[in-house]
Design a protein around this motif. Sequence first.
Motif, short mmCIF file in Angstrom:
data_model
loop_
_atom_site.label_atom_id
_atom_site.label_comp_id
_atom_site.label_asym_id
_atom_site.label_seq_id
_atom_site.Cartn_x
_atom_site.Cartn_y
_atom_site.Cartn_z
N LYS A 169 49.88 62.85 61.81
CA LYS A 169 50.35 63.54 60.61
C LYS A 169 50.94 62.57 59.60
N ILE A 210 46.42 68.24 64.85
CA ILE A 210 45.23 67.57 64.31
C ILE A 210 44.79 66.51 65.30
N LEU A 254 43.11 71.59 63.90
CA LEU A 254 41.87 70.89 63.56
C LEU A 254 41.48 70.01 64.74
#
Length: 461
Positions: A250, A268, A286
Amino acid sequence: MIAIAILAAGRGTRMKSDLPKVLHELGGRTLVERVLQSCQEIEISRRLVIVGYRSELVKESLIEAQETTKDREFPPLEFVEQTEQLGTGHAIQQLLPHLEGFPGDLLVLNGDVPLLRAETIKQLMAVHKQHQNSATILTANLPDPQGYGRVFTDSQNLVQQIIEDRDCTQAQKQNHRINAGVYCFHWPDLEKILPDLKADNDQKEYYLTDTVSSLSPVMAVDVEDYQEILGINDRKHLATTSDILQTRIKDKWLRAGVTLIDPHSITIDDTVELQADVVIEPQTHLRGKTSIASRSRIGPGSLIENSQIGENVTVLYSVISDSIVAENSRIGPYAHLRGHAQIGANCRIGNFVELKNAQIGDRTNIAHLSYLGDATLGEKVNIGAGTITANYDGKNKHKTQIGSGTKIGSNSVLVAPITLGENVTVAAGSVVTEEVPNDCLVIARSRQVVKPGWKLKEPEK
């Protein structure tokens, strides 16, 4: 010349799993894949993975990963069996017949230490070569070193002694400099002394660290961020390393111009690619080989996996897997795209729409409450609410083709295999079973019948 050896033979009993520990996943990759990935910035001559528990699974997983990634650019993987797990020294002893006469250096890594950065490996190798060491070991200063072997050095970082935690005295345990379990050896020097290792310790194991006293010079290199060398022994450790990895990922995207709203609720994978000006809303995840282009807004409450999202796309409370969405399209809320769906530009895939293996042309609308499976739609098609492609006959899947400009009325069923031409209009409530040419109106329903004064008979008491 550099050979790398990955220690990946253990079961990892504290994981409480039949899966080998090194095959547990972290951020979209297995632990052992991550360890191999950390070596991709150094020039490697040979790559050896020492396997033991359920070795066939480890081999299959790594071979499959190698075939689908740029890992293929490196030397092929060699697998070395360690049928008994009798310590790190015993594991490296298994390399003796495989590296006989190898003149270079051996980099030893643990398959359950997945957070090592490539820069750290490069630094370790640079120090090793610069000082022409017999061995160079990675060390770290931990706030709480319990469980780790302690490293004792002089003022020049030359190693004097390494003692396992269980064998340390109370005074020695006050030293917070620990052995990270990452080593670089000059293989000809190590090869000479490996056969003489002894298991003179409480665990009756062969420690690789015992070779230090017979090699010279041996130097320690401190890692800047001690979190890199955290190993995984149980599910709690796995969760901890996941948090660390997510913070890294991030931070990277925030610096690259991506907006993360409530980052703590977002996950993610580091296999994901994002462009500047993407906005990720809360509770969005994701995963895999996903890419999202500039100015797209994803979430809240969305999952995207192994998919490509074009520019200026919005995805709201939806799930997209193994699919492609072109620019300026709107997905959701509560849409599900899967099975290699392909959505054209300027489309709307709306509330409670499911698409499976469907190719949707530009400027097509499927606004709500529909299922289209194994279908190909042209441009400017409008699908009314409740439309279904009946693609499965109980044994096989069949295709539906809908031409450009066609409008499907609400609550219609298209029974595949079937082809509808361009500029067709299907009346609401139709069940269409036969091919329809261009420029037609299709009405496939029973005529309405009204019977005045009719009502259900009262049941007999």
